[in-house]
Design a protein around this motif. Sequence first.
Motif, mmCIF file in Angstrom:
data_model
loop_
_atom_site.group_PDB
_atom_site.id
_atom_site.type_symbol
_atom_site.label_atom_id
_atom_site.label_comp_id
_atom_site.label_asym_id
_atom_site.label_seq_id
_atom_site.Cartn_x
_atom_site.Cartn_y
_atom_site.Cartn_z
ATOM 1 N N TRP A 34 0.869 -1.176 0.000
ATOM 2 C CA TRP A 34 0.000 0.000 0.000
ATOM 3 C C TRP A 34 0.911 1.233 0.000
ATOM 4 O O TRP A 34 2.072 1.162 0.413
ATOM 5 C CB TRP A 34 -0.873 0.049 1.252
ATOM 6 C CG TRP A 34 -1.901 -1.043 1.414
ATOM 7 C CD1 TRP A 34 -1.767 -2.370 1.150
ATOM 8 C CD2 TRP A 34 -3.231 -0.886 1.924
ATOM 9 N NE1 TRP A 34 -2.911 -3.061 1.461
ATOM 10 C CE2 TRP A 34 -3.841 -2.165 1.944
ATOM 11 C CE3 TRP A 34 -3.977 0.202 2.368
ATOM 12 C CZ2 TRP A 34 -5.136 -2.377 2.379
ATOM 13 C CZ3 TRP A 34 -5.269 0.003 2.815
ATOM 14 C CH2 TRP A 34 -5.858 -1.276 2.814
ATOM 15 N N TYR A 36 1.996 4.735 1.777
ATOM 16 C CA TYR A 36 1.908 5.225 3.151
ATOM 17 C C TYR A 36 2.476 6.641 3.240
ATOM 18 O O TYR A 36 3.304 7.065 2.423
ATOM 19 C CB TYR A 36 2.659 4.303 4.124
ATOM 20 C CG TYR A 36 4.125 4.652 4.271
ATOM 21 C CD1 TYR A 36 4.554 5.534 5.264
ATOM 22 C CD2 TYR A 36 5.070 4.126 3.395
ATOM 23 C CE1 TYR A 36 5.893 5.873 5.371
ATOM 24 C CE2 TYR A 36 6.402 4.456 3.504
ATOM 25 C CZ TYR A 36 6.815 5.340 4.497
ATOM 26 O OH TYR A 36 8.127 5.690 4.604
ATOM 27 N N TYR A 49 2.175 10.360 -1.347
ATOM 28 C CA TYR A 49 2.569 9.373 -0.345
ATOM 29 C C TYR A 49 4.085 9.188 -0.377
ATOM 30 O O TYR A 49 4.744 9.418 -1.401
ATOM 31 C CB TYR A 49 1.807 8.064 -0.553
ATOM 32 C CG TYR A 49 0.364 8.198 -0.100
ATOM 33 C CD1 TYR A 49 -0.051 7.704 1.121
ATOM 34 C CD2 TYR A 49 -0.560 8.888 -0.886
ATOM 35 C CE1 TYR A 49 -1.358 7.866 1.555
ATOM 36 C CE2 TYR A 49 -1.866 9.060 -0.466
ATOM 37 C CZ TYR A 49 -2.261 8.550 0.756
ATOM 38 O OH TYR A 49 -3.551 8.736 1.193
ATOM 39 N N LYS A 52 6.093 2.842 -0.048
ATOM 40 C CA LYS A 52 5.262 1.655 0.052
ATOM 41 C C LYS A 52 5.451 0.988 1.410
ATOM 42 O O LYS A 52 6.546 0.972 1.971
ATOM 43 C CB LYS A 52 5.619 0.656 -1.059
ATOM 44 C CG LYS A 52 5.362 1.169 -2.472
ATOM 45 C CD LYS A 52 3.877 1.335 -2.739
ATOM 46 C CE LYS A 52 3.624 1.717 -4.198
ATOM 47 N NZ LYS A 52 2.173 1.890 -4.462
ATOM 48 N N VAL A 55 1.501 -4.294 4.041
ATOM 49 C CA VAL A 55 0.402 -4.590 4.956
ATOM 50 C C VAL A 55 0.263 -6.114 5.040
ATOM 51 O O VAL A 55 0.338 -6.801 4.011
ATOM 52 C CB VAL A 55 -0.890 -3.924 4.422
ATOM 53 C CG1 VAL A 55 -2.113 -4.404 5.199
ATOM 54 C CG2 VAL A 55 -0.773 -2.405 4.479
ATOM 55 N N SER A 64 7.590 -4.522 7.379
ATOM 56 C CA SER A 64 6.766 -3.506 6.719
ATOM 57 C C SER A 64 7.531 -2.806 5.610
ATOM 58 O O SER A 64 6.939 -2.222 4.705
ATOM 59 C CB SER A 64 6.284 -2.468 7.730
ATOM 60 O OG SER A 64 7.348 -1.583 8.102
ATOM 61 N N TYR A 78 -2.675 5.408 4.860
ATOM 62 C CA TYR A 78 -2.520 4.313 3.900
ATOM 63 C C TYR A 78 -3.388 4.605 2.669
ATOM 64 O O TYR A 78 -4.484 5.168 2.788
ATOM 65 C CB TYR A 78 -3.012 2.989 4.474
ATOM 66 C CG TYR A 78 -2.274 2.432 5.660
ATOM 67 C CD1 TYR A 78 -1.309 1.438 5.496
ATOM 68 C CD2 TYR A 78 -2.567 2.846 6.956
ATOM 69 C CE1 TYR A 78 -0.662 0.868 6.591
ATOM 70 C CE2 TYR A 78 -1.923 2.290 8.047
ATOM 71 C CZ TYR A 78 -0.974 1.312 7.866
ATOM 72 O OH TYR A 78 -0.340 0.750 8.945
ATOM 73 N N LYS A 80 -4.746 2.443 -0.986
ATOM 74 C CA LYS A 80 -4.781 1.201 -1.763
ATOM 75 C C LYS A 80 -5.906 1.312 -2.795
ATOM 76 O O LYS A 80 -6.991 1.816 -2.486
ATOM 77 C CB LYS A 80 -5.052 0.005 -0.837
ATOM 78 C CG LYS A 80 -5.266 -1.339 -1.528
ATOM 79 C CD LYS A 80 -3.973 -1.977 -1.913
ATOM 80 C CE LYS A 80 -4.162 -3.396 -2.405
ATOM 81 N NZ LYS A 80 -2.878 -3.995 -2.841
ATOM 82 N N GLY A 171 -0.869 1.344 13.502
ATOM 83 C CA GLY A 171 -1.517 1.084 12.233
ATOM 84 C C GLY A 171 -1.986 -0.345 12.050
ATOM 85 O O GLY A 171 -2.187 -1.102 13.006
#
Length: 708
Positions: A34, A36, A49, A52, A55, A64, A78, A80, A171
């Motif tokens: 996703w 971030y 963002y 990446k 998740v 992560s 996040y 997606k 998170g």
Amino acid sequence: MTRWAKDVTPDKPLPEYPRPQMVRPNWVNLNGLWGYAIAPKADAVPAAYQGKILVPFPVESALSGVMKMVGAENKLWYRKTFETPKEAANQRLLLHFGAVDWQTTVWLNGKEIGAHQGGYDPFTFDLTDALKPTGPQELIVAVWDPSNDGPQPRGKQVKKPGGIFYTPVTGIWQTVWLEAVPKQYIRGLKITPDVDNTQVKIEVDSTAAQSTVTILDGEKEIASSSGANAITIKFPSPKLWSGESPFLYNLRIKSGDDAVESYFGMRKIEVEKDDKGVSRIYLNNNAIFMAGPLDQGFWPDGIYTAPTDEALKYDLEITKKLGFNCTRKHVKVEPARWYYHCDKMGMLVWQDMPSGDKSVGPNKGEVTRTADAKKIYESELKTLIDTNYNSPSIIMWVVFNEGWGQFDTVRITDWTKKYDPTRLINPASGWNDFPAGDVIDMHHYPNPAAPKPQETRASVLGEFGGLGLPTPGHMWADKNWGYKGVSDGKALTRQYVKLMSNAWKLRETEGLNAAIYTQITDVETEANGLLTYDRAVIKVDVDAVAQANQGKAKPPEEIPQKTILPTSEKQPQTWRYTIEKPADDNWFKPDFNDTTWKSAPGGFGTQNTPGATVRTEWKTADIWIRQSFELKDAPTAPLLIMHHDEDAEVYLNGVPAAKATGFIGTYEEFDLTKEAKATLKPGKNTIAVHCHQTTGGQYIDVGIVDTK
């Protein structure tokens, strides 16, 4: 990294269906990469963002791909996109989160679809009305988590980890997935076994008016009934669930156009008097003694999230292999699959409510919490019970631990017992007991002890042990600690067997019902585990520990010992000593001339050092001591007896015999090297010791025994 990290790939992290007690065949896993961003708390949705994130691994974790702290002043965002599953045509599309820590807001295609507060429980939003007719759907998730700046349940998470507290989690940390359901669908199940009346009650939370429930033994149908979503089914001679025989019945539930599969176990847990009038814990009418580890549920690569389902399962498999019949999930809640593995394996679970807020010390009563803090705690406690109610493996709720956030103990315990009468309730594990619940629980390090059983409450030992053994090459950091240090794996095994054997003895002498050892694995700087933090090294002899955990080890007092070199604990023994570094590097050799050294009785140290018998004061950083002794016969199986504070090195007849770092608070046994054992012979022998001290109390005294 653990050995399972190699199996984590961006396209399929944690691919297993995440909710084993309410299964539908069609679902879409949203785990993976996703976008971030970490931004100030007051900021709106980010325009861009920062990278990446994989998740469902928390942003602080290595897996992560981010490894950043967030903090109370920021939010974690996040993003997606996904395509609407074809199964969602003419259906409702649900978005499920296994767990997000702590406060979550979700948008789909720019429309806010819901918010949730709570770091340990699953939650669901209906996406249907916010879906675009075609094209990619944009999902945005914002998370705020104050960690230990807030009063919310958080367990061992702190901004500045150290000691018994560890790296925080922010998170998404459990699986995220989509599920298409009919317009009338099943939202939840509550399954209550009733062993005494040979029946089970299934409450179906459904938007449809009627449901049909079918019980199966494997694939064989044994009973079925329909009703208005609260259905009791009686069936003769049910197979019971236990640790030794964890039998599970399968369930099929149909409600309107929806259908799910589930399972349940028939078991009961209670406190009753034995034939001597002592309060005991009974599982299915049989008195049990529970031996288990404290299980923190932390991972070096995933922090709160196990790298794979196999890794999650391995912790339980090794717990069983070590002979434990229970485990205490310590101030953390696990994903549903962890409880599923416990249900399948027959692992009895003490489930802690995660701690939070301020704390009080031993015998200091309770804290005063704000109205908001109380509301948060009570809401999340209720959700913990609701979420995990159907797992037969959970036999106890632990409401508070060691005074942390402990408030209104009697009221909260009484409410918990009334809300879930099918389990034991532990009002407070350690420190501050109140007259409520089913057990009275004490913590006692390192040696086991037992609180006095009460009229309606059984005696349990919620924590003990804490034998620390760092394992080079498998440590989170160079600096580590244990409640009590040991020298090597053999010493850890020997002392563990002694501790657990004594705990089993308390079953008969003091009415003890359970002993929880600290702990199954190392965690960050804590080296108290039977396994290393990366699970790569089992520090102990598995068979010997399993025998002790099952009460089959030979009691320590039955193992004969012959003293061949006394310590000075009970009678002073004369040593040669110096506090000046010897000029001759051969100071430990038998032919070294120590006549210029002083002569004095052991032990050497400072007064008030725990467990020490100081007969000669020693206050400098280092001391060297020597003694000669006579043997009539070569010993069969010699062991060193030593109390050291701090680092000690021991030589026998000029050969390295043992080495210990840190400090201990009692006289303990240490293995001698094979080479040193071989030097012990009839006639004159020499022992030489160097002890180095850095801070706090200090002490050194040694002796040798022969075990036969």
